[in-house]
Design a protein around this motif. Structure first.
Motif, PDB file in Angstrom:
ATOM      1  N   GLN A 374       0.776  -1.088   0.069  1.00 50.44           N
ATOM      2  CA  GLN A 374      -0.033  -0.186  -0.111  1.00 50.44           C
ATOM      3  C   GLN A 374       0.887   1.238  -0.176  1.00 50.44           C
ATOM      4  O   GLN A 374       0.394   2.305  -0.721  1.00 50.44           O
ATOM      5  N   THR A 452      -6.912  -6.878   3.587  1.00 49.07           N
ATOM      6  CA  THR A 452      -8.373  -7.202   4.172  1.00 49.07           C
ATOM      7  C   THR A 452      -8.246  -8.027   5.369  1.00 49.07           C
ATOM      8  O   THR A 452      -7.540  -9.285   5.172  1.00 49.07           O
ATOM      9  N   GLY A 489     -10.042  -0.755   2.766  1.00 43.91           N
ATOM     10  CA  GLY A 489     -10.479  -1.204   1.316  1.00 43.91           C
ATOM     11  C   GLY A 489     -11.980  -1.400   1.241  1.00 43.91           C
ATOM     12  O   GLY A 489     -12.519  -1.280   0.215  1.00 43.91           O
ATOM     13  N   GLY A 511     -10.738   2.067  -0.742  1.00 45.84           N
ATOM     14  CA  GLY A 511     -10.309   1.170  -1.500  1.00 45.84           C
ATOM     15  C   GLY A 511      -8.812   0.594  -1.318  1.00 45.84           C
ATOM     16  O   GLY A 511      -8.326   1.309  -0.247  1.00 45.84           O
ATOM     17  N   SER A 512      -8.380  -0.277  -1.930  1.00 47.04           N
ATOM     18  CA  SER A 512      -7.089  -0.627  -1.499  1.00 47.04           C
ATOM     19  C   SER A 512      -6.200  -0.438  -2.597  1.00 47.04           C
ATOM     20  O   SER A 512      -6.343  -0.576  -3.809  1.00 47.04           O
ATOM     21  N   ASP A 622      -7.757  -9.202  -2.743  1.00 48.05           N
ATOM     22  CA  ASP A 622      -6.833  -8.507  -3.856  1.00 48.05           C
ATOM     23  C   ASP A 622      -7.141  -9.291  -5.302  1.00 48.05           C
ATOM     24  O   ASP A 622      -7.232  -8.601  -6.180  1.00 48.05           O
ATOM     25  N   CYS A 691     -14.689  -5.649  -2.786  1.00 52.06           N
ATOM     26  CA  CYS A 691     -14.029  -4.828  -3.745  1.00 52.06           C
ATOM     27  C   CYS A 691     -14.767  -3.682  -4.175  1.00 52.06           C
ATOM     28  O   CYS A 691     -14.753  -3.214  -5.363  1.00 52.06           O
ATOM     29  N   ASP A 694     -12.458  -0.856  -5.353  1.00 52.24           N
ATOM     30  CA  ASP A 694     -11.302  -1.075  -6.129  1.00 52.24           C
ATOM     31  C   ASP A 694     -11.408  -0.760  -7.644  1.00 52.24           C
ATOM     32  O   ASP A 694     -11.097  -1.709  -8.611  1.00 52.24           O
TER      33      ASP A 694
END
Length: 753
Positions: A374, A452, A489, A511-512, A622, A691, A694
Motif C-alpha cells: 500500500q 483485508t 479497502g 479502496g486498496s 486482492d 472490492c 477497487d
C-alpha cells in the motif's frame, strides 16, 4: 520388494521417536518399509517401536539383546532390509514432508545411481530451522549421474550416513558395513562416495537434523572421542587396499586434519587433562598419512604446523589470544554502537527543533523492505497528483534497487533517516511505526495495513496465544494513538480495524491502493511477467499461496505440489508461494512447479497467473479485484480456526470453488469447475462485498484527501464498468490468433501479501 528401506536405530530417544517414525510413515510416497532397531534402550523405545509395528505392517521391529552402538544397530537393520535403496534416519531426526517422493523422482531422473546425496536442515529446540551452509554443493545443474571425481566438493558436506540414499545392491556388492565406535560415519561415508560408480544430488531439504538442548552423544566430554583416530585408520586402510583410490589421499588428509582440530578445539568434546594427549596422537596421524608436496591453503598452514609439531601449549596461547582479540573487538564495537546511538539521538532531537517540511513525505513498508504494498502505491500517487511533495523511502540497502529513481532513499537508523523522520510532514507505513518516533505537532501519520483482515488480528489476538506470538498489546495501542488516518479497502475492513485498533484516527474507506495496478496493467505487462517467471506461453498458471499456520513452528506446503502437477497434466503450471521457507524450498522447483516464495512482489505473481488457490489468506480479496478464478483449499479448517480464527465464514460466501482435500482440488481443475459459471457467480458476489472501491483510483483518493485537502469524493467506477487486465488464458480464449505486443516500458507493480 519396497522401493525404500528406511533404517531407524534408536537408543534413549523415546521422546522423539514417535515424531521420527510418523514423519516416515506419513510420506506421500508410500512404497517403503521401516526397520526400527531398538539398541537395547533402557527407556520406552522398545514399546514405541512395538506400538508402531502393531498399527502399520510396513514397520519391522528389531530388538538387539545388548547395546551395540549406532553403527552395529544400522548393520542389523541392513541385514533385514529388502528395498531397492537404503536410507538411514536417526531416531531423533525426521524426514521432511514429501521427501521420499522427491528422492524417488530424482533417482528415476538420474538412472538409478549408486548414491543420491540430498540436503538437510538443523532443527533447533527453539523451533528455528537452518539449512546446511554447504547446500551449493548439491546443485542439480550439469550431467547426472557422475563420479566423485567430477564433483569433489561433495566431500565438504557433513560426513554422515543419513543425508544419502544408497542402492542396496551396490552396498552388498562392495560389502560396506558400519564399524563400532563413536565416529562410525567416517569410514562409511568416504569409502562409499569414492567407490560409487554413479552419484547424483538432490537440492532439497529431506532431513530435519534435530539439535537437542542437552546436545547429542558427540557433545559428551569423554576420552571416547579418541575413537576418531581409529576411524581414520580404517579410511586410509581402505584406500591402501585399492590403488585406484590413491589420488584421494591429499583430500582425505586435509579432511582428517580439519576433523581432528574440530574435536580438539570444541569445548564439549575432550576432558581438559586429555587435550595434550589428543594433540600428540594427532601429530602421529599427521606424520603417518601426510602426502608430501600436497598444496595447502594459506589459512590452513598455521593450523597444520601446530598439529604436525604437537604444540599443545602454543595452540592454547593462540586460542587465548584470539579469544581476547574477539572480546576486545566486541567491547570496542559495543562502545562504538553506544556512541553512535547517542549521537543519533542527539541529532534527532536537534532535527525535531527545526521547522517541519510541508513538502516532504516519508514512506516505508514491511519494516524496511523495498518499494511496494500500500505505501508503494501511495508514494507513486503522491508523485503523480501532488508533485510538489518530495518523497523519501526508508529501506534496507539490499532493497534499494526496487525504489523508483525519482524517490530519495534512506537507510533505517541512519542520520538521514532520522532527519526525514523528524522533519517530514507526512509519514506513511503499513506496520508499526518506528518506536523511536516522537510525533510532532503538524505531522500526519497514515497507516495502510497490509490487506483485508479475514483472520483475527490486533486486540482479538489476546485470546489466541498461538497467533499472538508474544505481541506487546500495550505497544500496539501506543502506536495506534499516533495514527491520523487509516486506509480501509471496504466496509468489512473498517468495522474490524476500528474495533481491534481502537483510536482517534480517521478511517479512509477509499479502496486498496495496491490493487490500482490491476486496472492499469496491459496484456503486454502480463506476458512480460510470465516470461520472467518461466511460465510456458500456453500454460494455465495457478498461483498457490496458502496462509501461515500459527499452530506450526515450521511451515510446509499443505499440498503435495508435485503430485498435484502430475495429476493435472502438462496444461497447468503451479507458482508456489509458501510462507516461511524454513530449511529451504518446501517443494521442488521444476518445469511445472515453480517456487516463487522469494519473489518480492505478489502483485506481479497475481498478474502472471490465471487462477489463485489459497485457503485463508487475505490475498484472495486482492485477487478478486482482478476478477480471475479463485479456488479455496481448506483441508485443516478446524485447526486453523482454533489457532487464529476467521472473521468471515468462507463456506457461506466463497470467492469461487471450494475443495476440502487434495483430490477434490485436483478434481475442481480437471472438471473445469474452477472457471465455470458457478465459480463466476460466487466471485461476483465476493467482489461486490469486498472490492467496492477497487477501480484503480484508491491511491488517488487518499492523496487528494490527506495531502491536497480535498473533501469532494472522487467518483467510484461501478463494478460492471471496470476492466481489469485479463489473464493470459482468458486472452487466448478471446483471441486465440492474437499476438501480444512487445512491452514499451516497465510497469511499477506494488507488492501485496
Amino acid at each position: 520388494m519396497p522401493r525404500f528401506s528406511v533404517i531407524v536405530p534408536a537408543y534413549k530417544v523415546q521422546a522423539y521417536l514417535p515424531a521420527c517414525l510418523e514423519s516416515v510413515l506419513s510420506q506421500s510416497y508410500q512404497d517403503l518399509e521401516v526397520i526400527a532397531v531398538d539398541d537395547c534402550s533402557p527407556d520406552g523405545v522398545g514399546a514405541v517401536i512395538e506400538e508402531f509395528a502393531a498399527r502399520d505392517p510396513r514397520v519391522r521391529a528389531l530388538r538387539l539383546p545388548e547395546n551395540q552402538g549406532l553403527g552395529r544397530a544400522r548393520n542389523a537393520g541392513m541385514e533385514l532390509a529388502c528395498g531397492d535403496y537404503l536410507l538411514f534416519l536417526d531416531g531423533d531426526d525426521t524426514l521432511a514432508p514429501h521427501a521420499l517422493r522427491a528422492v524417488a523422482d530424482r533417482l528415476k531422473e538420474t538412472d538409478e545411481p549408486d548414491v543420491l546425496v540430498f540436503d538437510y536442515a538443523r532443527l533447533y529446540w527453539t523451533g528455528e530451522t537452518v539449512r546446511n551452509k554447504a547446500a551449493a554443493q548439491l546443485a542439480e545443474a550439469g550431467p547426472a549421474p557422475f563420479r566423485l571425481t567430477d564433483r569433489p566438493g561433495l566431500l565438504r558436506l557433513l560426513m554422515v550416513a543419513w543425508n544419502k540414499a544408497y542402492r542396496r545392491e551396490f552396498v552388498l556388492r562392495e560389502g560396506f558395513v558400519f564399524p563400532p565406535g563413536l565416529y562410525e560415519d567416517t569410514p562409511w561415508t568416504y569409502p562409499v562416495l569414492m567407490t560409487a560408480g554413479s552419484v547424483a544430488t538432490l537440492d532439497r531439504v529431506c532431513v530435519h537434523y534435530r539439535q537437542r538442548r542437552a546436545g547429542n552423544i558427540l557433545g559428551t566430554v569423554d576420552r571416547a572421542h579418541f575413537d576418531v583416530f581409529d576411524q581414520y585408520d580404517r579410511v586410509f586402510a581402505f584406500v591402501a587396499a585399492r590403488p585406484e583410490l590413491d589420488g584421494w589421499r591429499p583430500v582425505l588428509f586435509q579432511r582428517m586434519v580439519d576433523h581432528l582440530l574440530t574435536v580438539y578445539t570444541r569445548g564439549d568434546r575432550l576432558p581438559r587433562d586429555a587435550r595434550a594427549a589428543f594433540l600428540r596422537k594427532a601429530r602421529t596421524h599427521y606424520r603417518r598419512y601426510r602426502v608430501p608436496g600436497a598444496p595447502l591453503p594459506l589459512y590452513a598452514r598455521l593450523r597444520h604446523t601446530l598439529v604436525r609439531r604437537g604444540l599443545h601449549r602454543t595452540f592454547r596461547v593462540l586460542r587465548w589470544a584470539a579469544a581476547l582479540r574477539r572480546r576486545l573487538r566486541g567491547i570496542g564495537a559495543a562502545s562504538l554502537r553506544a556512541l553512535r546511538g547517542a549521537a543519533l539521538r542527539l541529532h534527532y532531537r536537534v532535527q525535531r527543533a527545526l521547522p517541519l517540511r510541508a513538502d516532504r513525505a516519508l514512506f516505508t513498508a514491511d519494516g524496511g523492505h523495498g518499494h511496494g504494498c500500500q505505501p508503494g502505491a501511495l508514494e507513486e500517487a503522491v508523485r503523480t497528483h501532488a508533485p510538489h511533495v518530495r518523497t523519501t523511502w526508508a529501506a534496507r540497502p539490499e532493497h534499494h534497487h526496487t525504489l523508483p529513481p525519482a524517490t530519495a532513499r534512506v537507510v533505517p537508523g541512519s542520520a538521514a533517516y532520522f532527519t526525514a523522520l523528524a522533519r517530514s510532514a507526512y509519514l506513511v507505513g503499513n506496520g508499526h511505526f518506528d518506536a523511536r518516533l516522537v510525533k510532532r505537532r503538524g505531522q500526519v501519520l497514515v497507516q495502510t495495513r497490509r490487506g483485508t483482515p479475514l483472520t483475527h488480528t490486533g486486540l482479538d489476538l489476546q485470546e489466541r496465544p498461538a497467533a499472538a506470538r508474544g505481541t506487546d498489546f500495550g505497544a500496539l495501542l501506543a502506536d495506534v494513538d499516533r495514527w491520523d488516518y487509516l486506509v480501509s479497502g471496504n466496509r468489512h475492513s473498517t468495522l474490524v480495524w476500528e474495533r481491534v485498533h481502537p483510536g482517534r484516527y480517521t478511517t479512509l474507506e477509499f479502496g486498496s491502493p495496491r490493487n490500482d495496478v490491476f486496472q492499469r496493467a496491459t496484456p503486454a505487462d502480463v506476458a512480460r511477467l510470465r516470461a520472467s517467471l518461466g511460465v510456458p506461453e500456453d500454460a494455465v498458471a495457478i498461483l498457490y499461496a496458502p496462509a501461515r499456520r500459527d499452530y506450526r513452528r515450521t511451515q510446509c506446503s499443505p499440498l503435495d505440489l508435485e503430485r498435484v502437477a502430475l495429476r493435472l497434466g502438462p496444461r497447468f503450471t503451479l507458482l508456489a508461494r509458501l510462507p516461511g521457507r524454513d530449511g529451504g524450498p518446501a517443494d521442488p522447483a521444476g518445469p511445472r512447479v515453480i517456487d516463487v516464495s522469494g519473489h518480492p512482489r505478489v502483485a506481479e505473481l497475481c498478474l502472471a497467473s490465471d487462477a489463485l488457490v489459497t485457503d485463508y489468506a487475505s490475498l484472495m480479496v486482492d485477487y478478486a479485484a482482478l476478477d480471475r478464478p479463485i479456488v479455496l483449499h481448506t483441508a485443516d479448517e478446524e485447526a486453523f480456526e482454533a489457532a487464529r480464527g476467521t472473521y468471515v465464514d468462507l463456506r457461506s460466501c466463497p470467492p469461487g470453488a471450494v475443495a476440502r482435500s487434495e483430490d477434490e482440488l485436483i478434481d475442481v481443475f480437471a472438471t473445469g469447475d474452477w472457471n465455470g459459471s458457478r465459480s463466476a457467480r460466487s466471485r461476483a458476489a465476493f467482489r461486490e462485498r469486498f472490492c467496492p472501491f477497487d477501480d484503480g483510483r484508491a491511491a488517488e483518493r487518499v492523496v487528494r484527501r490527506v495531502v491536497l485537502g480535498e473533501t469532494a469524493p472522487v467518483p467510484v467506477l461501478p463494478l460492471a464498468e471496470r476492466r481489469p487486465v485479463p489473464s493470459a488464458a482468458a486472452g487466448r480464449a478471446r483471441a486465440p490468433q492474437a499476438t501480444v505486443p512487445a512491452p514499451t516500458g516497465a510497469l511499477a507493480v506494488p507488492d501485496s501479501h
